[in-house]
Design a protein around this motif. Structure first.
Motif, PDB file in Angstrom:
ATOM      1  N   ARG A 286       0.802  -1.217   0.000  1.00 53.01           N
ATOM      2  CA  ARG A 286       0.000   0.000   0.000  1.00 53.01           C
ATOM      3  C   ARG A 286       0.838   1.272   0.000  1.00 53.01           C
ATOM      4  NH1 ARG A 286      -4.242  -0.651  -2.251  1.00 53.01           N
ATOM      5  NH2 ARG A 286      -4.639   1.494  -1.603  1.00 53.01           N
ATOM      6  N   THR A 287       2.122   1.188   0.352  1.00 52.43           N
ATOM      7  CA  THR A 287       2.981   2.373   0.401  1.00 52.43           C
ATOM      8  C   THR A 287       3.756   2.488  -0.902  1.00 52.43           C
ATOM      9  OG1 THR A 287       3.222   2.037   2.792  1.00 52.43           O
ATOM     10  CG2 THR A 287       4.745   3.577   1.727  1.00 52.43           C
ATOM     11  N   ALA A 288       3.600   3.615  -1.588  1.00 54.69           N
ATOM     12  CA  ALA A 288       4.190   3.777  -2.928  1.00 54.69           C
ATOM     13  C   ALA A 288       5.707   3.639  -2.896  1.00 54.69           C
ATOM     14  CB  ALA A 288       3.780   5.131  -3.502  1.00 54.69           C
ATOM     15  N   LYS A 289       6.355   4.268  -1.921  1.00 55.61           N
ATOM     16  CA  LYS A 289       7.817   4.219  -1.855  1.00 55.61           C
ATOM     17  C   LYS A 289       8.315   2.801  -1.620  1.00 55.61           C
ATOM     18  CE  LYS A 289       9.661   5.849   1.856  1.00 55.61           C
ATOM     19  NZ  LYS A 289      10.145   6.796   2.887  1.00 55.61           N
ATOM     20  N   LEU A 290       7.698   2.099  -0.678  1.00 58.07           N
ATOM     21  CA  LEU A 290       8.112   0.730  -0.380  1.00 58.07           C
ATOM     22  C   LEU A 290       7.804  -0.204  -1.548  1.00 58.07           C
ATOM     23  CD1 LEU A 290       6.917   0.473   3.340  1.00 58.07           C
ATOM     24  CD2 LEU A 290       9.235   0.882   2.506  1.00 58.07           C
ATOM     25  N   ARG A 291       6.640  -0.001  -2.166  1.00 57.85           N
ATOM     26  CA  ARG A 291       6.261  -0.853  -3.297  1.00 57.85           C
ATOM     27  C   ARG A 291       7.217  -0.660  -4.472  1.00 57.85           C
ATOM     28  NH1 ARG A 291       1.470   0.787  -3.673  1.00 57.85           N
ATOM     29  NH2 ARG A 291       1.699   2.244  -5.412  1.00 57.85           N
ATOM     30  N   SER A 292       7.623   0.572  -4.707  1.00 59.24           N
ATOM     31  CA  SER A 292       8.548   0.849  -5.799  1.00 59.24           C
ATOM     32  C   SER A 292       9.904   0.196  -5.553  1.00 59.24           C
ATOM     33  CB  SER A 292       8.718   2.363  -5.961  1.00 59.24           C
ATOM     34  OG  SER A 292       9.692   2.669  -6.923  1.00 59.24           O
ATOM     35  N   GLN A 293      10.399   0.306  -4.327  1.00 55.59           N
ATOM     36  CA  GLN A 293      11.691  -0.294  -4.001  1.00 55.59           C
ATOM     37  C   GLN A 293      11.623  -1.820  -4.050  1.00 55.59           C
ATOM     38  OE1 GLN A 293      14.608   1.212  -3.595  1.00 55.59           O
ATOM     39  NE2 GLN A 293      13.640   3.188  -3.991  1.00 55.59           N
ATOM     40  N   MET A 294      10.504  -2.388  -3.643  1.00 59.02           N
ATOM     41  CA  MET A 294      10.335  -3.836  -3.720  1.00 59.02           C
ATOM     42  C   MET A 294      10.330  -4.299  -5.173  1.00 59.02           C
ATOM     43  SD  MET A 294       9.955  -6.797  -2.309  1.00 59.02           S
ATOM     44  CE  MET A 294       9.526  -6.534  -0.584  1.00 59.02           C
ATOM     45  N   GLY A 297      13.854  -4.176  -6.426  1.00 60.56           N
ATOM     46  CA  GLY A 297      14.641  -5.272  -5.879  1.00 60.56           C
ATOM     47  C   GLY A 297      14.333  -6.601  -6.547  1.00 60.56           C
ATOM     48  N   LEU A 298      13.042  -6.881  -6.745  1.00 63.94           N
ATOM     49  CA  LEU A 298      12.660  -8.117  -7.426  1.00 63.94           C
ATOM     50  C   LEU A 298      13.147  -8.125  -8.871  1.00 63.94           C
ATOM     51  CD1 LEU A 298       9.016  -8.576  -6.056  1.00 63.94           C
ATOM     52  CD2 LEU A 298      11.077  -9.814  -5.367  1.00 63.94           C
ATOM     53  N   GLN A 299      13.096  -6.952  -9.525  1.00 64.67           N
ATOM     54  CA  GLN A 299      13.575  -6.866 -10.906  1.00 64.67           C
ATOM     55  C   GLN A 299      15.074  -7.120 -10.982  1.00 64.67           C
ATOM     56  OE1 GLN A 299      11.562  -6.429 -13.619  1.00 64.67           O
ATOM     57  NE2 GLN A 299      13.409  -6.886 -14.807  1.00 64.67           N
ATOM     58  N   VAL A 301      16.850  -8.915  -8.860  1.00 65.80           N
ATOM     59  CA  VAL A 301      17.069 -10.342  -8.610  1.00 65.80           C
ATOM     60  C   VAL A 301      16.752 -11.161  -9.847  1.00 65.80           C
ATOM     61  CG1 VAL A 301      16.272 -12.325  -7.263  1.00 65.80           C
ATOM     62  CG2 VAL A 301      16.688 -10.149  -6.132  1.00 65.80           C
ATOM     63  N   THR A 302      15.629 -10.825 -10.506  1.00 66.16           N
ATOM     64  CA  THR A 302      15.248 -11.543 -11.727  1.00 66.16           C
ATOM     65  C   THR A 302      16.292 -11.367 -12.826  1.00 66.16           C
ATOM     66  OG1 THR A 302      12.911 -11.203 -11.180  1.00 66.16           O
ATOM     67  CG2 THR A 302      13.442 -11.835 -13.437  1.00 66.16           C
ATOM     68  N   ASP A 303      16.761 -10.125 -13.005  1.00 68.00           N
ATOM     69  CA  ASP A 303      17.781  -9.868 -14.032  1.00 68.00           C
ATOM     70  C   ASP A 303      19.067 -10.641 -13.729  1.00 68.00           C
ATOM     71  OD1 ASP A 303      16.002  -8.206 -15.271  1.00 68.00           O
ATOM     72  OD2 ASP A 303      16.839  -6.360 -14.405  1.00 68.00           O
ATOM     73  N   PHE A 304      19.441 -10.677 -12.457  1.00 70.68           N
ATOM     74  CA  PHE A 304      20.663 -11.386 -12.072  1.00 70.68           C
ATOM     75  C   PHE A 304      20.543 -12.878 -12.354  1.00 70.68           C
ATOM     76  CE2 PHE A 304      22.898 -13.843  -8.787  1.00 70.68           C
ATOM     77  CZ  PHE A 304      24.214 -13.473  -9.060  1.00 70.68           C
ATOM     78  N   LEU A 305      19.389 -13.462 -12.009  1.00 71.42           N
ATOM     79  CA  LEU A 305      19.196 -14.896 -12.220  1.00 71.42           C
ATOM     80  C   LEU A 305      19.183 -15.237 -13.707  1.00 71.42           C
ATOM     81  CD1 LEU A 305      16.499 -15.695  -9.494  1.00 71.42           C
ATOM     82  CD2 LEU A 305      18.952 -16.207  -9.422  1.00 71.42           C
ATOM     83  N   PHE A 306      18.466 -14.449 -14.512  1.00 68.55           N
ATOM     84  CA  PHE A 306      18.404 -14.723 -15.939  1.00 68.55           C
ATOM     85  C   PHE A 306      19.755 -14.483 -16.618  1.00 68.55           C
ATOM     86  CE2 PHE A 306      13.773 -14.446 -15.409  1.00 68.55           C
ATOM     87  CZ  PHE A 306      13.398 -15.534 -16.191  1.00 68.55           C
TER      88      PHE A 306
END
Length: 322
Positions: A286-294, A297-299, A301-306
């Motif tokens: 629900r928090t824009a700043k936290l959601r953006s950083q999450m 971070g997931l992106q 991690v995904t880029d690193f794995l691929f």
């Protein structure tokens, strides 16, 4: 027959330990993410709002509470014979202190949101809005102080009972039970009732204010006004209210179960530790700043794995070509 019973107990305890570890790992990841994002943002000179202060403090209290409860869950059944009653009590009181701080901070977050968003215009409401907006840090300290005072009162009551030489019946169903903890049932119950009361009042006021405001906007001739933001806030209030109610019910259920059976309800303790993880996850969403950083971070991690996978594929192709 005894060996079979002991084996079932060991399997049950091992399963509870696995669940406690899963909840602990999830909690450490979620809560540390909230703390890390806000602290990093402040370190870089970003704006600091009262809500940011409370959410960060809430993440710290929840992370510490989960670590303390998991430590208690691991250590107490294993080393209970080497722990005197006072040391055991201190471990339990630290968990109660952090749970109480979690409730007070959740209530403080609701109060701040109510004062910030609600459109009441009474003199008292405007005074509280101006006062709390500039004293959030002191109120966070007051929340910790109230929790500490309650734990101190509980400790003094129990130590007095120990000093008077009172004895307590122990159930044979659970060998690590020590009914001395039954002394702090009453002060803990009273202490957690006050933050719940403040939370309910502020949540109802905020939801009522938003509901009346959206109703007026619907009835107005200006149909271009978007109500999605108001509906989003009302949904947040409802979900948080459900969380806080479930947390309070679970907390009181643990106390009542111990009061009736003099046995620690391990499953309820695990649920009690996992509920804040779910709520913190919802705060991130629900928090824009936290959601953006999450998302970033997931992106990453995904880029690193691929990228790593593509590198391995290329290396395998090169080896085949050779």
């Amino acid at each position: 027959m005894a060996d079979s019973t002991e084996g079932d107990t060991d399997v049950r305890y091992l399963g509870l330990l696995v669940l406690a570890l899963i909840a602990l790992i999830a909690g450490l990841v979620i809560h540390s993410f909230i703390i890390g994002v806000n602290v990093t943002d402040w370190w870089k000179g970003g704006s600091v709002t009262p809500v940011d202060h409370i959410v960060t403090s809430l993440g710290i209290s929840r992370m510490c509470a989960q670590c303390a409860s998991t430590l208690y869950f691991f250590i107490y059944p294993i080393f209970w014979r080497n722990l005197d009653s006072l040391a055991t009590l201190l471990i339990g009181l630290s968990c109660d202190f952090l749970c109480s701080a979690n409730m007070w901070l959740t209530s403080l977050l609701s109060i701040v949101l109510c004062l910030k968003i609600s459109n009441f215009h009474t003199r008292l409401f405007l005074y509280l809005r101006g006062m709390i907006a500039h004293r959030t840090v002191y109120l966070i300290g007051a929340s910790a102080l109230l929790s500490a005072v309650n734990s101190l009162i509980t400790l003094l009551v129990t130590v007095t009972k120990i000093s008077s030489g009172e004895t307590y019946n122990k159930t044979m169903a659970y060998p690590i039970t020590d009914c001395i903890h039954i002394n702090y049932v009453y002060p803990v119950t009273i202490a957690v009732s006050f933050p719940l009361l403040f939370y309910c009042i502020s949540s109802v006021l905020l939801f009522t204010s938003l509901y009346h405001h959206t109703t007026k906007m619907k009835m107005s001739s200006n149909l271009s006004i978007s109500l999605e933001t108001y509906y989003s806030v009302m949904k947040f209030i409802s979900v948080t209210f459900i969380y806080n109610t479930l947390y309070f019910i679970c907390f009181i259920s643990c106390i009542l179960y111990y009061y009736i059976h003099c046995v620690n309800p391990d499953r309820l303790y695990i649920v009690l530790g996992f509920l804040p993880v779910l709520h913190s996850s919802y705060l991130i969403y629900r928090t824009a700043k936290l959601r953006s950083q999450m998302s970033k971070g997931l992106q990453n991690v995904t880029d690193f794995l691929f990228q790593r996978k593509d590198t391995e594929i290329r290396e395998n192709v090169e080896v085949v070509d050779l």
